[in-house]
Design an enzyme around this catalytic site. Structure first.
Site, PDB file in Angstrom:
ATOM      1  N   GLU A  35       0.873  -1.124  -0.054  1.00 15.60           N
ATOM      2  CA  GLU A  35       0.068   0.021  -0.102  1.00 15.60           C
ATOM      3  C   GLU A  35       0.972   1.290  -0.220  1.00 15.60           C
ATOM      4  O   GLU A  35       1.942   1.540   0.900  1.00 15.60           O
ATOM      5  CB  GLU A  35      -0.888   0.009   1.262  1.00 15.60           C
ATOM      6  N   ARG A 262       4.610 -13.159   9.750  1.00 13.57           N
ATOM      7  CA  ARG A 262       5.484 -11.963   9.560  1.00 13.57           C
ATOM      8  C   ARG A 262       6.841 -12.008  10.339  1.00 13.57           C
ATOM      9  O   ARG A 262       6.888 -12.572  11.481  1.00 13.57           O
ATOM     10  CB  ARG A 262       4.861 -10.869  10.013  1.00 13.57           C
ATOM     11  N   LYS A 272       3.939   0.227  10.050  1.00 15.85           N
ATOM     12  CA  LYS A 272       3.870   1.465   9.156  1.00 15.85           C
ATOM     13  C   LYS A 272       3.435   2.461   9.663  1.00 15.85           C
ATOM     14  O   LYS A 272       3.596   3.511   9.569  1.00 15.85           O
ATOM     15  CB  LYS A 272       3.758   0.967   7.601  1.00 15.85           C
TER      16      LYS A 272
END
Length: 308
Positions: A35, A262, A272
């Protein structure tokens, strides 16, 4: 199990099984879907290496696809930074794609869902919808707008698209099951009204698709064979498959979502959203501040990626 298969990780095992049973090598295609709402951090490097590494292992193309569905937080600066970071790591993508490339197709499919009685416009507030969502142990309750006529839903959705309605006044929801065990299946939102200029489409659209609606359909359009996500997306797989069911053509390849853990670093912020907060509040000088765990910071420091 052979020694060769033992040396494979579980994702490679899935791919090998697919190659034996249903896929040909030419079917394989992967993607890295950031994104563009911030710079990439060291956790993203793991996903980049996984997806592009699979591309190298199987001589398969890898798309760089920007999931640009939220113009309130996305900027061209982040697109440029992400491309620079992936290149610095030593990888080359096959095609550069954007979810915004598919806005018209996504809209057309949404219209078809309305016509099929599988989507409706809800005019409740977000607070009202949250109260009706239920809990993991209690079913939700239907929206009072759930049984709007197809004609009314189509008219309202078209008005949303044209910018007639203000933000927060309406959303488009999939009509699935408000008693589903998986709460993500309880009539999820597909579109919301946003009067914001998009970094690529400018003001062409006043409605923007939600991530869950966009993700799988974009994989399908691009004919991605294996859509690899981190484990927080495991509950989303059921919805990913439901949305695909609505548009799937058996003559085409159907993407398969699979999840992996992750990567996190101890005593390091690997989020983020939180890193963006540090930048916005000027706690750091920028995304490449020496204290930031971003790829751009490591590149600025003069480190070599080791992948070239």
């Amino acid at each position: 199990m052979s020694e060769t298969s033992k040396s494979l990780n579980f994702i490679e095992q899935i791919i090998e099984e697919d190659l034996e049973n249903s896929y040909s090598k030419s079917d394989l295609r992967f993607r890295f879907p950031p994104e563009p709402n911030g710079y990439l951090h060291i956790g993203h490097a793991s996903s980049i290496c996984l997806n592009f590494g699979l591309g190298l292992r199987y001589e398969a193309p890898v798309n760089l696809r920007f999931d640009d569905t939220n113009p309130a937080k996305e900027e061209q600066e982040f697109v440029d930074a992400i491309k620079k970071d992936v290149s610095w790591l030593g990888f080359r993508w096959d095609t550069e794609r954007y979810a915004s490339d598919y806005f018209q197709q996504l809209y057309d499919w949404a219209v078809q869902l309305i016509k099929d009685g599988k989507a409706y416009v809800d005019s409740q507030s977000s607070e009202e919808m949250a109260l009706q969502k239920g809990t993991p142990t209690e079913p939700g309750t239907n929206s009072p707008f759930r049984n709007r006529s197809v004609e009314e839903n189509l008219a309202l959705f078209e008005e949303m698209k044209k910018g007639v309605h203000k933000e927060g006044s309406h959303v488009l929801r999939a009509k699935i099951d408000m008693a589903a065990t998986n709460m993500l299946m309880r009539d999820p939102i597909m579109y919301r009204v946003l009067h914001r200029a998009h970094h690529r489409t400018n003001t062409d659209w006043c409605i923007y698709p939600m991530y869950d609606w966009t993700h799988g359909e974009s994989d399908y359009i691009e004919q991605v064979s294996h859509s690899l996500c981190t484990l927080e997306f495991l509950p989303h797989r059921e919805l990913y498959d439901w949305f695909l069911d609505q548009v799937y053509d058996p003559k085409k390849l159907r993407p398969k979502q699979r999840e992996f853990a992750r990567r996190n670093l101890s005593h390091t912020v690997v989020s983020k959203r939180k890193l963006a907060q540090l930048v916005a509040e000027k706690v750091v000088t920028g995304w490449d501040d020496p204290r930031m765990p971003t790829i751009s910071r490591y590149a600025k420091k003069g480190l070599h990626s080791g992948i070239h």
